[in-house]
Design a protein around this motif. Structure first.
Motif, mmCIF file in Angstrom:
data_model
loop_
_atom_site.group_PDB
_atom_site.id
_atom_site.type_symbol
_atom_site.label_atom_id
_atom_site.label_comp_id
_atom_site.label_asym_id
_atom_site.label_seq_id
_atom_site.Cartn_x
_atom_site.Cartn_y
_atom_site.Cartn_z
ATOM 1 N N THR A 287 -5.514 -60.868 39.348
ATOM 2 C CA THR A 287 -4.842 -59.574 39.280
ATOM 3 C C THR A 287 -3.774 -59.517 40.369
ATOM 4 O O THR A 287 -3.850 -60.237 41.371
ATOM 5 N N VAL A 288 -2.789 -58.658 40.149
ATOM 6 C CA VAL A 288 -1.697 -58.519 41.114
ATOM 7 C C VAL A 288 -2.257 -58.131 42.485
ATOM 8 O O VAL A 288 -3.344 -57.561 42.582
ATOM 9 N N PRO A 289 -1.529 -58.432 43.557
ATOM 10 C CA PRO A 289 -2.021 -58.089 44.896
ATOM 11 C C PRO A 289 -2.324 -56.595 45.026
ATOM 12 O O PRO A 289 -1.819 -55.769 44.268
ATOM 13 N N LYS A 290 -3.125 -56.286 45.995
ATOM 14 C CA LYS A 290 -3.573 -54.915 46.220
ATOM 15 C C LYS A 290 -2.580 -54.166 47.103
ATOM 16 O O LYS A 290 -2.203 -54.637 48.177
ATOM 17 N N LYS A 291 -2.163 -52.987 46.647
ATOM 18 C CA LYS A 291 -1.286 -52.150 47.460
ATOM 19 C C LYS A 291 -2.088 -51.494 48.570
ATOM 20 O O LYS A 291 -3.200 -51.018 48.350
ATOM 21 N N ILE A 292 -1.507 -51.472 49.748
ATOM 22 C CA ILE A 292 -2.160 -50.829 50.886
ATOM 23 C C ILE A 292 -1.151 -49.946 51.611
ATOM 24 O O ILE A 292 0.056 -50.043 51.392
ATOM 25 N N GLU A 293 -1.676 -49.106 52.462
ATOM 26 C CA GLU A 293 -0.825 -48.198 53.235
ATOM 27 C C GLU A 293 -0.466 -48.816 54.576
ATOM 28 O O GLU A 293 -1.311 -49.422 55.235
ATOM 29 N N ASN A 294 0.789 -48.666 54.951
ATOM 30 C CA ASN A 294 1.255 -49.135 56.252
ATOM 31 C C ASN A 294 1.874 -47.951 56.981
ATOM 32 O O ASN A 294 2.769 -47.302 56.453
ATOM 33 N N LYS A 295 1.359 -47.653 58.159
ATOM 34 C CA LYS A 295 1.908 -46.549 58.938
ATOM 35 C C LYS A 295 2.722 -47.114 60.091
ATOM 36 O O LYS A 295 2.331 -48.099 60.723
ATOM 37 N N SER A 339 4.866 -67.781 34.820
ATOM 38 C CA SER A 339 5.352 -66.550 35.455
ATOM 39 C C SER A 339 4.400 -66.135 36.564
ATOM 40 O O SER A 339 3.192 -66.025 36.347
ATOM 41 N N ASP A 340 4.948 -65.887 37.757
ATOM 42 C CA ASP A 340 4.164 -65.421 38.897
ATOM 43 C C ASP A 340 4.349 -63.915 39.019
ATOM 44 O O ASP A 340 5.259 -63.432 39.696
ATOM 45 N N ILE A 341 3.488 -63.161 38.346
ATOM 46 C CA ILE A 341 3.641 -61.713 38.280
ATOM 47 C C ILE A 341 3.302 -61.064 39.615
ATOM 48 O O ILE A 341 3.896 -60.060 40.010
ATOM 49 N N GLY A 342 2.352 -61.647 40.347
ATOM 50 C CA GLY A 342 2.035 -61.133 41.676
ATOM 51 C C GLY A 342 3.243 -61.194 42.592
ATOM 52 O O GLY A 342 3.556 -60.235 43.314
ATOM 53 N N ALA A 343 3.957 -62.313 42.570
ATOM 54 C CA ALA A 343 5.169 -62.452 43.379
ATOM 55 C C ALA A 343 6.255 -61.497 42.896
ATOM 56 O O ALA A 343 7.018 -60.946 43.693
ATOM 57 N N LEU A 344 6.320 -61.288 41.581
ATOM 58 C CA LEU A 344 7.298 -60.355 41.021
ATOM 59 C C LEU A 344 7.046 -58.946 41.545
ATOM 60 O O LEU A 344 7.980 -58.236 41.940
ATOM 61 N N ALA A 345 5.776 -58.515 41.565
ATOM 62 C CA ALA A 345 5.432 -57.184 42.055
ATOM 63 C C ALA A 345 5.801 -57.037 43.528
ATOM 64 O O ALA A 345 6.343 -56.010 43.954
ATOM 65 N N PRO A 405 -2.145 -59.167 35.453
ATOM 66 C CA PRO A 405 -2.537 -60.489 35.969
ATOM 67 C C PRO A 405 -1.665 -60.909 37.138
ATOM 68 O O PRO A 405 -0.510 -60.491 37.250
ATOM 69 N N SER A 406 -2.212 -61.740 38.007
ATOM 70 C CA SER A 406 -1.440 -62.261 39.129
ATOM 71 C C SER A 406 -0.429 -63.303 38.668
ATOM 72 O O SER A 406 0.663 -63.411 39.219
ATOM 73 N N ASN A 407 -0.815 -64.088 37.662
ATOM 74 C CA ASN A 407 0.112 -65.090 37.133
ATOM 75 C C ASN A 407 -0.256 -65.412 35.693
ATOM 76 O O ASN A 407 -1.362 -65.098 35.231
ATOM 77 N N THR A 408 0.685 -66.021 35.002
ATOM 78 C CA THR A 408 0.432 -66.494 33.638
ATOM 79 C C THR A 408 0.754 -67.978 33.564
ATOM 80 O O THR A 408 1.731 -68.445 34.156
ATOM 81 N N GLN A 409 -0.088 -68.707 32.853
ATOM 82 C CA GLN A 409 0.069 -70.147 32.705
ATOM 83 C C GLN A 409 0.002 -70.518 31.223
ATOM 84 O O GLN A 409 -0.468 -69.727 30.393
ATOM 85 N N VAL A 410 0.480 -71.697 30.910
ATOM 86 C CA VAL A 410 0.487 -72.144 29.519
ATOM 87 C C VAL A 410 0.091 -73.618 29.425
ATOM 88 O O VAL A 410 0.204 -74.370 30.392
ATOM 89 N N ALA A 411 -0.355 -73.977 28.257
ATOM 90 C CA ALA A 411 -0.586 -75.382 27.906
ATOM 91 C C ALA A 411 -0.319 -75.509 26.417
ATOM 92 O O ALA A 411 -0.645 -74.608 25.643
ATOM 93 N N ARG A 412 0.286 -76.626 26.028
ATOM 94 C CA ARG A 412 0.619 -76.831 24.621
ATOM 95 C C ARG A 412 0.300 -78.269 24.226
ATOM 96 O O ARG A 412 0.610 -79.207 24.970
#
Length: 464
Positions: A287-295, A339-345, A405-412
């Motif tokens: 899963t995509v990284p967890k959002k946290i609060e930064n003060k 596709s690296d969706i975690g990095a995209l976020a 998802p954090s990332n997507t992979q493929v195989a063919r």
């Protein structure tokens, strides 16, 4: 409610406060907080939804979704629910919920940018926080929603409807790409002007751990998963021209040698080899990284201002881990990243940081002015109430589609027509053995979820 919103707007615009307005401000603000989650964050709910992936949906999670269907953030909860249902292999139910989410997204996209209702929420947010504003689905999340809906249609054996969803996703990507250069130039000008008054270098340390993650992708407006899945669908239905175009786009974004082979293959053929049947395995991992609060205490010309803003916890980023595909007794493929969706976020959040922090500074300044006025009107009691309000309401907006998802992979690979046993194997778990029936003139699609230390998979076929 309209009167309440106007009261907040008047506070922000004129900062002329009398005792009657002060009373109305606090009464209204705390009444709205009950429904707007001013004091809370989305962190707890996001964790609850992520834990429901690849697991039986609990009554508490179902009740949470049901209770939010008419809320200001209904679209976000619909997206979370649809994703949970899909990973749990309830494809028709997921499809129906995505349709509800798309209705709300269409309303957001078609609504005038200057909306009285939204202006009211924005005014209210100036004395609370951004969480009171209805959630706007970012374009990259909209793209992923339509890809996910296309997946539902494929698994429900409706390739035509899947194609429609793919085209919508690609249209959104084209619109984002066309607008990106203009938007980037505008942001650069704003940042340049803002830099004269605000030292943004304070943010460098806060985001230092995210830089390597954000650097994994080229941009936030193109998703290799969308192009690659679409290309395989076009090829499966005999649309080789569009398949070639999208394979090339996927290769430009990821540069993987396996995708290069796809480009070469489609460029040379006019029809599938009738002697073999293609099998494409799509893997959605983590899963995509967890959002946290930064003060942060932000330096300003008149002193320090305390602000809260959202960032990601680097340790929750899941690096892609290749899976093995076993056919019968032999390994035939190993998955590769598309596709690296975690990095995209992460990259998307970083690109929004300057405008987000600027808004937070404006909000903190507004709260300070209100606090000073309260002190002048009500003395030490008003000053204390203002302090308490500022501390309690200064929270980061942690809302995001947390079950992506954090990332997507493929195989063919190719198989001979007939029945085959297929298994997806990870380092800690494996999928149950899948019975795959490969028929001539078909393409077999296998969708895999590798989440919460469990691998599950579903099979469908598209006939040319």
């Amino acid at each position: 409610m309209i009167y309440v919103i106007k009261s907040k707007l008047n506070i922000i615009m004129s900062v002329q406060i009398n005792k009657k307005v002060i009373t109305l401000c606090f009464t209204s603000l705390f009444a709205v907080q009950t429904h707007a989650a001013v004091f809370g964050t989305y962190e707890e709910e996001g964790s609850l939804f992520r834990s429901s992936l690849n697991a039986e949906l609990s009554s508490s999670v179902a009740a949470k979704f049901d209770s939010k269907k008419n809320s200001k953030d209904a679209v976000l909860y619909y997206l979370e629910q649809a994703r949970v249902l899909q990973v749990n292999q309830q494809y028709q139910e997921s499809l129906d919920i995505y349709k509800k989410a798309f209705e709300l997204i269409d309303q957001q996209n078609n609504r005038s940018k200057v909306s009285v209702t939204r202006m009211g929420f924005k005014a209210l947010s100036m004395v609370s926080n951004e969480s009171v504003v209805p959630y706007l689905v970012p374009p990259y999340e909209q793209v992923l929603a339509h890809i996910s809906q296309a997946k539902n249609y494929i698994l429900l054996n409706n390739a035509e409807a899947a194609g429609v969803e793919m085209r919508v996703a690609q249209q959104i990507q084209r619109e984002i790409e066309l607008a990106h250069e203009k938007e980037f130039a505008q942001k650069k000008d704003k940042q340049k002007n803002a830099d004269k008054q605000i030292d943004y270098s304070t943010l460098d340390e806060a985001f230092a751990g995210l830089d390597p993650i954000a650097g994994r992708i080229k941009n936030t407006y193109q998703n290799g998963y969308a192009f690659y899945m679409a290309a395989n669908l076009w090829e499966a239905t005999g649309d080789y021209n569009n398949a070639l175009v999208d394979f090339k786009k996927a290769y430009e974004l990821q540069g993987d040698s396996n995708v290069a082979q796809d480009v070469t293959r489609v460029d040379k053929v006019s029809s599938n080899n009738a002697k073999t049947v293609p099998v494409i395995v799509f893997i959605e991992q983590g899963t995509v990284p967890k959002k946290i609060e930064n003060k942060l205490a932000f330096p300003m010309p008149n002193g320090l201002i305390n602000i809260a803003f959202a960032t990601y916890e680097p340790s929750t980023y899941v690096p892609p881990k290749s899976l093995k595909i076993k056919l019968g007794d032999r390994q035939v493929q190993q998955s590769t990243l598309v596709s690296d969706i975690g990095a995209l976020a992460v990259k998307n959040l970083k690109e929004q940081t300057i405008s987000t922090v600027t808004s937070q500074i404006v909000r903190a300044t507004t709260k300070y002015v209100v606090q000073q006025q309260l002190g002048q009107q009500l003395g030490s009691l008003g000053q204390l109430a203002g302090n308490l309000m500022n501390v309690a309401t200064e929270r980061a907006d942690l809302r995001a589609w947390s079950t992506l998802p954090s990332n997507t992979q493929v195989a063919r690979f190719e198989v001979s027509p007939g029945k085959h046993n297929l298994q997806i194997m990870g380092s800690q778990s494996s999928s149950p053995t899948l019975n795959v029936e490969a028929n001539p003139n078909q393409t077999v699609f296998v969708y895999v979820s590798d989440i919460n230390n469990k691998i599950s998979a579903s099979v469908s076929a598209v006939t040319r």
